[in-house]
Write a protein that holds these residues in place. Structure first.
Motif, PDB file in Angstrom:
ATOM      1  N   THR A 109       0.798  -1.219   0.000  1.00  9.45           N
ATOM      2  CA  THR A 109       0.000   0.000   0.000  1.00  9.45           C
ATOM      3  C   THR A 109       0.830   1.268   0.000  1.00  9.45           C
ATOM      4  O   THR A 109       0.517   2.222  -0.723  1.00  9.45           O
ATOM      5  CB  THR A 109      -0.946   0.001   1.216  1.00  9.45           C
ATOM      6  OG1 THR A 109      -1.592  -1.271   1.292  1.00  9.45           O
ATOM      7  CG2 THR A 109      -1.987   1.082   1.094  1.00  9.45           C
ATOM      8  N   ILE A 110       1.876   1.311   0.789  1.00 12.80           N
ATOM      9  CA  ILE A 110       2.705   2.513   0.829  1.00 12.80           C
ATOM     10  C   ILE A 110       3.377   2.754  -0.517  1.00 12.80           C
ATOM     11  O   ILE A 110       3.493   3.888  -0.983  1.00 12.80           O
ATOM     12  CB  ILE A 110       3.737   2.403   1.966  1.00 12.80           C
ATOM     13  CG1 ILE A 110       3.019   2.473   3.322  1.00 12.80           C
ATOM     14  CG2 ILE A 110       4.785   3.506   1.876  1.00 12.80           C
ATOM     15  CD1 ILE A 110       3.913   2.280   4.529  1.00 12.80           C
ATOM     16  N   LYS A 111       3.765   1.667  -1.189  1.00 17.75           N
ATOM     17  CA  LYS A 111       4.456   1.819  -2.470  1.00 17.75           C
ATOM     18  C   LYS A 111       3.505   2.187  -3.609  1.00 17.75           C
ATOM     19  O   LYS A 111       3.899   2.851  -4.553  1.00 17.75           O
ATOM     20  CB  LYS A 111       5.205   0.523  -2.803  1.00 17.75           C
ATOM     21  CG  LYS A 111       6.412   0.300  -1.900  1.00 17.75           C
ATOM     22  CD  LYS A 111       7.193  -0.936  -2.291  1.00 17.75           C
ATOM     23  CE  LYS A 111       8.417  -1.089  -1.394  1.00 17.75           C
ATOM     24  NZ  LYS A 111       9.197  -2.299  -1.704  1.00 17.75           N
ATOM     25  N   ASN A 112       2.245   1.736  -3.537  1.00 19.58           N
ATOM     26  CA  ASN A 112       1.346   2.054  -4.655  1.00 19.58           C
ATOM     27  C   ASN A 112       0.628   3.392  -4.488  1.00 19.58           C
ATOM     28  O   ASN A 112      -0.149   3.796  -5.355  1.00 19.58           O
ATOM     29  CB  ASN A 112       0.333   0.922  -4.890  1.00 19.58           C
ATOM     30  CG  ASN A 112      -0.688   0.777  -3.772  1.00 19.58           C
ATOM     31  OD1 ASN A 112      -0.949   1.713  -3.012  1.00 19.58           O
ATOM     32  ND2 ASN A 112      -1.294  -0.392  -3.681  1.00 19.58           N
ATOM     33  N   GLY A 113       0.881   4.074  -3.386  1.00 17.13           N
ATOM     34  CA  GLY A 113       0.382   5.434  -3.235  1.00 17.13           C
ATOM     35  C   GLY A 113      -0.966   5.568  -2.561  1.00 17.13           C
ATOM     36  O   GLY A 113      -1.368   6.687  -2.208  1.00 17.13           O
ATOM     37  N   TRP A 114      -1.692   4.454  -2.364  1.00 16.76           N
ATOM     38  CA  TRP A 114      -3.010   4.572  -1.753  1.00 16.76           C
ATOM     39  C   TRP A 114      -2.926   5.117  -0.324  1.00 16.76           C
ATOM     40  O   TRP A 114      -3.806   5.861   0.124  1.00 16.76           O
ATOM     41  CB  TRP A 114      -3.728   3.226  -1.745  1.00 16.76           C
ATOM     42  CG  TRP A 114      -4.976   3.206  -0.891  1.00 16.76           C
ATOM     43  CD1 TRP A 114      -5.237   2.421   0.176  1.00 16.76           C
ATOM     44  CD2 TRP A 114      -6.119   4.058  -1.037  1.00 16.76           C
ATOM     45  NE1 TRP A 114      -6.462   2.713   0.718  1.00 16.76           N
ATOM     46  CE2 TRP A 114      -7.035   3.721  -0.009  1.00 16.76           C
ATOM     47  CE3 TRP A 114      -6.457   5.080  -1.927  1.00 16.76           C
ATOM     48  CZ2 TRP A 114      -8.261   4.369   0.139  1.00 16.76           C
ATOM     49  CZ3 TRP A 114      -7.677   5.733  -1.769  1.00 16.76           C
ATOM     50  CH2 TRP A 114      -8.560   5.369  -0.744  1.00 16.76           C
ATOM     51  N   SER A 115      -1.872   4.785   0.383  1.00 11.38           N
ATOM     52  CA  SER A 115      -1.750   5.257   1.764  1.00 11.38           C
ATOM     53  C   SER A 115      -1.699   6.784   1.823  1.00 11.38           C
ATOM     54  O   SER A 115      -2.243   7.394   2.745  1.00 11.38           O
ATOM     55  CB  SER A 115      -0.507   4.662   2.422  1.00 11.38           C
ATOM     56  OG  SER A 115       0.671   5.097   1.772  1.00 11.38           O
ATOM     57  N   ASN A 132       2.783   5.830   7.433  1.00 12.22           N
ATOM     58  CA  ASN A 132       2.411   5.108   8.642  1.00 12.22           C
ATOM     59  C   ASN A 132       1.259   4.130   8.422  1.00 12.22           C
ATOM     60  O   ASN A 132       0.793   3.494   9.379  1.00 12.22           O
ATOM     61  CB  ASN A 132       2.017   6.095   9.748  1.00 12.22           C
ATOM     62  CG  ASN A 132       3.213   6.825  10.320  1.00 12.22           C
ATOM     63  OD1 ASN A 132       4.315   6.290  10.366  1.00 12.22           O
ATOM     64  ND2 ASN A 132       3.009   8.058  10.735  1.00 12.22           N
ATOM     65  N   TYR A 133       0.804   3.983   7.193  1.00 13.57           N
ATOM     66  CA  TYR A 133      -0.277   3.045   6.893  1.00 13.57           C
ATOM     67  C   TYR A 133       0.172   1.636   7.252  1.00 13.57           C
ATOM     68  O   TYR A 133       1.263   1.205   6.891  1.00 13.57           O
ATOM     69  CB  TYR A 133      -0.633   3.126   5.406  1.00 13.57           C
ATOM     70  CG  TYR A 133      -1.857   2.335   5.008  1.00 13.57           C
ATOM     71  CD1 TYR A 133      -3.085   2.969   4.844  1.00 13.57           C
ATOM     72  CD2 TYR A 133      -1.793   0.964   4.786  1.00 13.57           C
ATOM     73  CE1 TYR A 133      -4.217   2.262   4.464  1.00 13.57           C
ATOM     74  CE2 TYR A 133      -2.921   0.242   4.419  1.00 13.57           C
ATOM     75  CZ  TYR A 133      -4.126   0.896   4.265  1.00 13.57           C
ATOM     76  OH  TYR A 133      -5.242   0.173   3.894  1.00 13.57           O
ATOM     77  N   PHE A 134      -0.672   0.911   7.978  1.00 17.00           N
ATOM     78  CA  PHE A 134      -0.292  -0.429   8.426  1.00 17.00           C
ATOM     79  C   PHE A 134      -1.177  -1.506   7.817  1.00 17.00           C
ATOM     80  O   PHE A 134      -2.317  -1.248   7.415  1.00 17.00           O
ATOM     81  CB  PHE A 134      -0.291  -0.529   9.954  1.00 17.00           C
ATOM     82  CG  PHE A 134      -1.612  -0.232  10.625  1.00 17.00           C
ATOM     83  CD1 PHE A 134      -2.560  -1.222  10.816  1.00 17.00           C
ATOM     84  CD2 PHE A 134      -1.891   1.049  11.105  1.00 17.00           C
ATOM     85  CE1 PHE A 134      -3.765  -0.960  11.452  1.00 17.00           C
ATOM     86  CE2 PHE A 134      -3.091   1.329  11.748  1.00 17.00           C
ATOM     87  CZ  PHE A 134      -4.029   0.328  11.910  1.00 17.00           C
ATOM     88  N   ASN A 135      -0.635  -2.707   7.782  1.00 15.35           N
ATOM     89  CA  ASN A 135      -1.362  -3.877   7.293  1.00 15.35           C
ATOM     90  C   ASN A 135      -2.106  -4.514   8.460  1.00 15.35           C
ATOM     91  O   ASN A 135      -1.538  -4.705   9.532  1.00 15.35           O
ATOM     92  CB  ASN A 135      -0.374  -4.866   6.667  1.00 15.35           C
ATOM     93  CG  ASN A 135      -1.067  -6.058   6.065  1.00 15.35           C
ATOM     94  OD1 ASN A 135      -1.429  -7.000   6.761  1.00 15.35           O
ATOM     95  ND2 ASN A 135      -1.245  -6.038   4.759  1.00 15.35           N
TER      96      ASN A 135
END
Length: 255
Positions: free
Chosen positions: A120-126, A136-139
């Motif tokens: 998620t952090i890499k694809n920009g959605w976070s 800081n988006y977490f799984n």
């Protein structure tokens, strides 16, 4: 995943299997599996009609996740005598002892979790969801949860209402909900505690880990290494099951 937990955690504990419906054949298979365990005890918790009614009011439009993804929001009420649980997604594999993870000091936070470096952090959605705090988006596939603290502040009902009102804005279902609602109320742990397999091929050397350094492997994504071997089990059981554990000697509760 269940066997990997038993195999690598000699201190043991309790594994709670929370479900809506299981065929007699599937439940019998799980019972036989649990009877072979030395370290862990399996306990089955069937959702009540009220629980199912509440969950079915949550819109699943726009995301691919089943309603079982939201079972975990009910854990403080489903396990009223349990103060701490470790939630694990069904597509994880426990490859080392989880004692250090289980004993983590939450420092007054409601959850301990791991940043979603792999996807998620890499694809920009976070960044779309959290703005400047996107890193800081977490799984939500591995969560250490302080159920006692969640109950103290009656957060189950508040969190549920938040989900009902905001779910149309979610892309990744309950994971987005957890990130928005518990922003700044979680403690972050090392990536080795929820190591998404895609990180093995990461361009960043800092994200690489040797297998012996990893506690939990997460086979995130549509393709799973066991698809061909366990298609039937996956459809009838795993997607409708939440796995929680508690420990005997140090309190490990796994869902």
């Amino acid at each position: 995943m269940l066997y990997s937990l038993e195999r690598n955690n000699p201190s043991g504990g309790v594994i709670y299997l929370i479900y809506e419906e299981l065929t007699p054949q599937t439940k019998a298979w799980l019972v036989r599996l649990g009877q072979g365990f030395v370290n862990f005890k399996l306990e089955f918790i069937k959702l009540s009609l009220l629980d199912r009614h509440l969950l079915n009011k949550i819109s699943l439009a726009g995301n691919h996740l089943p309603v079982s993804a939201y079972y975990r929001i009910l854990l403080p009420n489903l396990l009223p005598e349990v103060d701490r649980v470790l939630y694990l997604d069904y597509d994880t594999l426990v490859v080392n002892d989880l004692t250090s993870l289980w004993q983590s000091d939450l420092e007054g936070h409601f959850l301990s979790c791991i940043r979603d470096l792999g996807v998620t952090i890499k694809n920009g959605w976070s960044n779309d969801l959290l703005g400047k705090y996107g890193e800081n988006y977490f799984n939500s596939g591995v969560l250490l949860m302080d159920l006692a603290l969640l109950r103290k502040y009656s957060l189950t009902s508040y969190f549920y209402q938040f989900i009902l009102e905001a779910t149309d804005f979610f892309v990744l279902g309950d994971q987005d909900a957890y990130n928005l609602y518990f922003k700044d109320a979680v403690k972050y742990l090392g990536v080795e505690n929820n190591y998404v397999c895609k990180l093995f091929s990461s361009d960043l050397a800092s994200e690489h880990r040797k297998l012996q350094e990893i506690n939990v492997l997460h086979f995130l994504g549509a393709e799973k290494p066991w698809h061909d071997a366990a298609t039937t089990l996956k459809k009838c059981c795993l997607q409708s099951l939440v796995i929680v554990t508690t420990a005997r000697s140090y309190g490990l509760n796994i869902i």
